[in-house]
Scaffold this motif. Structure first.
Motif, PDB file in Angstrom:
ATOM      1  N   VAL A 137      39.341  39.593  35.740  1.00  0.00           N
ATOM      2  CA  VAL A 137      40.245  39.757  36.877  1.00  0.00           C
ATOM      3  C   VAL A 137      40.649  41.215  37.043  1.00  0.00           C
ATOM      4  O   VAL A 137      40.773  41.728  38.167  1.00  0.00           O
ATOM      5  CB  VAL A 137      41.490  38.865  36.708  1.00  0.00           C
ATOM      6  CG1 VAL A 137      42.558  39.212  37.746  1.00  0.00           C
ATOM      7  CG2 VAL A 137      41.112  37.399  36.825  1.00  0.00           C
ATOM      8  N   ASN A 138      40.850  41.914  35.941  1.00  0.00           N
ATOM      9  CA  ASN A 138      41.282  43.314  35.990  1.00  0.00           C
ATOM     10  C   ASN A 138      40.281  44.214  36.694  1.00  0.00           C
ATOM     11  O   ASN A 138      40.639  45.299  37.176  1.00  0.00           O
ATOM     12  CB  ASN A 138      41.555  43.837  34.583  1.00  0.00           C
ATOM     13  CG  ASN A 138      42.872  43.333  34.017  1.00  0.00           C
ATOM     14  OD1 ASN A 138      43.739  42.877  34.759  1.00  0.00           O
ATOM     15  ND2 ASN A 138      43.029  43.398  32.710  1.00  0.00           N
ATOM     16  N   LEU A 139      39.036  43.782  36.772  1.00  0.00           N
ATOM     17  CA  LEU A 139      38.014  44.568  37.462  1.00  0.00           C
ATOM     18  C   LEU A 139      38.226  44.579  38.971  1.00  0.00           C
ATOM     19  O   LEU A 139      37.739  45.479  39.667  1.00  0.00           O
ATOM     20  CB  LEU A 139      36.614  44.016  37.146  1.00  0.00           C
ATOM     21  CG  LEU A 139      36.152  44.136  35.692  1.00  0.00           C
ATOM     22  CD1 LEU A 139      34.793  43.458  35.508  1.00  0.00           C
ATOM     23  CD2 LEU A 139      36.076  45.601  35.269  1.00  0.00           C
ATOM     24  N   LEU A 140      38.961  43.585  39.481  1.00  0.00           N
ATOM     25  CA  LEU A 140      39.185  43.527  40.924  1.00  0.00           C
ATOM     26  C   LEU A 140      40.658  43.604  41.302  1.00  0.00           C
ATOM     27  O   LEU A 140      40.998  43.693  42.480  1.00  0.00           O
ATOM     28  CB  LEU A 140      38.574  42.236  41.506  1.00  0.00           C
ATOM     29  CG  LEU A 140      39.008  40.887  40.922  1.00  0.00           C
ATOM     30  CD1 LEU A 140      40.169  40.319  41.726  1.00  0.00           C
ATOM     31  CD2 LEU A 140      37.857  39.895  40.962  1.00  0.00           C
ATOM     32  N   ALA A 141      41.536  43.600  40.319  1.00  0.00           N
ATOM     33  CA  ALA A 141      42.983  43.592  40.576  1.00  0.00           C
ATOM     34  C   ALA A 141      43.510  45.023  40.605  1.00  0.00           C
ATOM     35  O   ALA A 141      44.082  45.512  39.629  1.00  0.00           O
ATOM     36  CB  ALA A 141      43.700  42.766  39.511  1.00  0.00           C
TER      37      ALA A 141
END
Length: 283
Positions: free
Chosen positions: A77-81
């Motif tokens: 998720v951190n890759l797109l958040a």
């Protein structure tokens, strides 16, 4: 207006798609997202004499497995958040799915639950996963948005709102509905089920209340005969390529009596239309 949004996950691809869709849908709104997983040992229910009580090591193993999955999901998720308007919290807990969701809704003052229509099993012949149905039927304190697994976010060109004007609307949930419509400048298509000339005084009052909720939005009225609701609603959505359906789920009405009908099966299995379930204030 700040929104608190709960996104249950079973770590499936469908659940991740719901996360991606939700981030994009609310990209221009200040939100706190709670991504949550519940895990449960099938034979851990007390009083189940068919199975012995699990050993502590089994609970520990389940907790470790869930934690590992959550770390993997968090990294993904951190890759797109990267939205400064969004705050994200992650949590996983042992216990009954519905009980824990109810707990999270109350504890974190949740405005909306978003989840995929199907989970790990991804059974193409099942309209809605068991968890989706349970949430829509049993969680009555906030709206629920169900995201089909086969869609990516696109601007919502219009939202279809089928109604017979017999429902009483929950203020907070209607505000969430209106917020979704406003941010995408999405007109509302009020699809009245029944004859326009046969409204009771109560229905007329509910219609006025609905118009008041939509006063800052573009909305139009459309009518379908109550004898062919399923087919006509699907045709209406397909022909117009509508971007979302919103409806008031009077308890045990939509999913209770209509769960096996062609409308729900078509929407759940084949549709590319997210469904926003609101609740009747009397249930």
């Amino acid at each position: 207006m700040h929104k608190n949004i709960l996104i249950p996950t079973d770590y499936s691809r469908n659940a991740f798609n719901a996360i991606v869709y939700t981030f994009e849908l609310f990209k221009n709104i200040d939100c706190t997202f709670y991504i949550f997983h519940s895990y449960f040992l099938q034979h851990s229910a007390r009083g189940n004499f068919l199975f012995p009580e699990p050993e502590p090591s089994e609970y520990d193993a389940a907790a470790r497995h869930s934690a590992e999955k959550m770390i993997f999901l968090k990294n993904k998720v951190n890759l797109l958040a990267d939205n400064p308007r969004h705050t994200i919290y992650y949590d996983h807990k042992f216990g009954s799915f519905i009980d824990l969701i109810e707990e999270k809704v109350k504890k974190n003052d949740i405005d909306l639950i978003v989840m995929g229509t199907r989970g790990v099993t991804n059974d193409g012949e099942v309209a809605y996963g068991r968890n989706s149905v349970n949430i829509m039927e049993n969680i009555r304190d906030c709206a629920v948005l169900a995201i089909p697994s086969n869609i990516s976010y696109r601007n919502i060109n219009e939202i279809v709102f089928p109604t017979n004007f017999k429902s009483h609307y929950i203020e907070s949930e209607m505000k969430t509905f209106v917020k979704i419509a406003k941010q995408g400048n999405s007109p509302i298509r009020i699809l009245h089920i029944g004859k326009e000339t046969n409204l009771t005084e109560r229905q007329k009052n509910n219609r006025s209340q609905l118009e008041n909720h939509f006063k800052d939005l573009e909305f139009t009225y459309h009518w379908i005969d109550s004898g062919g609701v399923k087919e006509e609603l699907l045709t209406f959505i397909d022909e117009r390529e509508s971007g979302m359906i919103a409806f008031v789920n009077r308890k045990h009405w939509f999913f209770g009596s209509a769960f096996t009908n062609p409308l729900v099966k078509s929407l759940g299995v084949h549709s590319k239309v997210p469904i926003l379930a609101l609740h009747d204030s009397r249930t």
